[in-house]
Write an enzyme that holds these catalytic residues in place. Sequence first.
Site, PDB file in Angstrom:
ATOM      1  CG  ASN A   1      45.958  29.352  47.922  1.00  0.00           C
ATOM      2  OD1 ASN A   1      45.412  28.596  47.843  1.00  0.00           O
ATOM      3  ND2 ASN A   1      45.502  30.667  47.676  1.00  0.00           N
TER       4      ASN A   1
ATOM      5  CG  HIS B   1      39.676  30.060  39.895  1.00  0.00           C
ATOM      6  ND1 HIS B   1      40.278  31.348  39.305  1.00  0.00           N
ATOM      7  CD2 HIS B   1      39.539  29.973  40.955  1.00  0.00           C
ATOM      8  CE1 HIS B   1      40.474  31.711  39.701  1.00  0.00           C
ATOM      9  NE2 HIS B   1      39.809  31.209  40.699  1.00  0.00           N
TER      10      HIS B   1
ATOM     11  CD  GLU C   1      40.219  24.591  39.042  1.00  0.00           C
ATOM     12  OE1 GLU C   1      40.846  24.693  40.091  1.00  0.00           O
ATOM     13  OE2 GLU C   1      38.628  25.645  39.381  1.00  0.00           O
TER      14      GLU C   1
ATOM     15  CB  SER D   1      40.221  26.541  43.484  1.00  0.00           C
ATOM     16  OG  SER D   1      39.097  26.656  42.677  1.00  0.00           O
TER      17      SER D   1
ATOM     18  CG  ASP E   1      43.287  26.633  36.544  1.00  0.00           C
ATOM     19  OD1 ASP E   1      44.489  26.871  36.854  1.00  0.00           O
ATOM     20  OD2 ASP E   1      42.182  27.886  36.431  1.00  0.00           O
TER      21      ASP E   1
ATOM     22  CG  HIS F   1      44.705  24.691  43.574  1.00  0.00           C
ATOM     23  ND1 HIS F   1      44.939  25.301  44.405  1.00  0.00           N
ATOM     24  CD2 HIS F   1      43.939  25.454  42.346  1.00  0.00           C
ATOM     25  CE1 HIS F   1      44.151  27.021  44.175  1.00  0.00           C
ATOM     26  NE2 HIS F   1      43.303  26.260  43.024  1.00  0.00           N
TER      27      HIS F   1
ATOM     28  CE  LYS G   1      45.852  29.365  42.791  1.00  0.00           C
ATOM     29  NZ  LYS G   1      45.922  30.979  44.020  1.00  0.00           N
TER      30      LYS G   1
HETATM   31  C1  LIG Z   1      42.032  27.019  39.881  1.00  0.00           C
HETATM   32  C2  LIG Z   1      42.192  28.306  39.702  1.00  0.00           C
HETATM   33  N1  LIG Z   1      42.938  29.051  38.863  1.00  0.00           N
HETATM   34  C3  LIG Z   1      43.286  30.687  38.490  1.00  0.00           C
HETATM   35  C4  LIG Z   1      43.989  31.365  39.491  1.00  0.00           C
HETATM   36  C5  LIG Z   1      43.983  32.431  39.777  1.00  0.00           C
HETATM   37  O1  LIG Z   1      45.683  32.608  39.839  1.00  0.00           O
HETATM   38  P1  LIG Z   1      46.412  34.334  39.914  1.00  0.00           P
HETATM   39  O2  LIG Z   1      45.951  34.219  41.320  1.00  0.00           O
HETATM   40  O3  LIG Z   1      47.421  34.064  39.552  1.00  0.00           O
HETATM   41  O4  LIG Z   1      45.976  35.242  39.414  1.00  0.00           O
HETATM   42  C6  LIG Z   1      43.143  30.417  40.686  1.00  0.00           C
HETATM   43  C7  LIG Z   1      43.653  31.278  42.019  1.00  0.00           C
HETATM   44  O5  LIG Z   1      42.991  31.949  42.524  1.00  0.00           O
HETATM   45  C8  LIG Z   1      43.039  29.081  41.167  1.00  0.00           C
HETATM   46  O6  LIG Z   1      42.301  29.058  42.189  1.00  0.00           O
END
Ligand SMILES: Cc1ncc(COP(=O)(O)O)c(C=O)c1O
Length: 372
Positions: free
Chosen positions: A39, A125, A166, A170, A195, A198, A227
Amino acid sequence: MSKWGDWLAAQAAAREDAGLRRTLAPRPASDRVLDLAGNDYLGLSRDPIVTAAAADAALQWGAGAGASRLVTGTLALHAQLEDALADFTGQPAALVLSSGYHANLAVVSALAGRDTLVVSDAHIHASLVDAVRLSRARLEVVPHSDVAAVRSALAAYDGRALVLAESIYSVLGDEAPLEELAAACAEHDALLVVDEAHALGVRGAGLVKAYGLAGAPHVLATATLSKALGAQGGAVLCSPAVREHLVNRARPFIFDTALAPAAAAGAFAALGVLRARPRLPDVVRRRADDLAAALGVEPAAGAVLSVPMPSPKVALAAQESALVQGVRVGCFRPPSVPDGISRLRITVNAGVSDEDWSRATEVLVAVVKEHG
Ligand SMILES: Cc1ncc(COP(=O)(O)O)c(C=O)c1O
């Protein structure tokens, strides 16, 4: 055999039969394989400005923050990063946590409780799914991007309600109807949690800002620094009142060691690079559009291209075929796919040279033709 031994063996056999066995593949520091599974969308994790800032911070502050934020773990680096994140995303305040996962756990578990309704998009997610479980809130899962369903869930509830989405999903890489969701929340006095994992960096300062929703009283955002910003960590972008509440009540913030200095300084430097090179996200958009057209799949809202595969086994075979030709792509299978459809997940990366990008495109077109 013991009860536990039998159980673990049965679980492993079931995964194997279903073609769902996951394994870890450590990669070396320098790898000839092109990574279109990660990512690091803008290639910033290896940007010399970002890595130098991370290295300097480790030398100056130490390898770890040494304590949780409320003890002695809050460093000047965290305050500087929070100011920069708030400023970049147009939000009144920011709170940095040790991961995006923690940011989501913190927001939902501190704001929602048994007396709260959480209305959740079906594709959110896993971190938000877990967050709702931690909060013990009442949960209503609504069909993906179905604003009418969100509205009717909110209309049927009198108490406080949170809506989870989101900005760019994702796995499928599609965009949420943010403006409509925000309007529904404003109308029903609910709070929309977006969220931006992405979208931040890939779509400039994120879609909450792009749609003029930054600082809106019924909207707050979470983000990851791991990411597009190429570092590690998470953030909540919100009002000062929400930030204050999280500092006092969010257990995933309070009982967790603060973000490591190298990660905080790396993310701060990445924001600086993005400010200095505002056209960098355009490279991702252009490559994503071209690759989607070449593969014959839906255009992506961000950097994630989703390529449906006929079965988990075929998806794995396609992933392996790309890998032996020097291109690593993601392979998502149940239970990590929201709609039960196995797929290749290809992430566009602005850090790859034009020559490597053309080679990757050729490989992927051939693989998808053979397996798709
Ligand atoms: C939509 C989404 N939210 C949260 C996360 C979690 O982020 P992190 O990898 O910084 O814990 C991710 C990633 O894996 C994600 O894709």
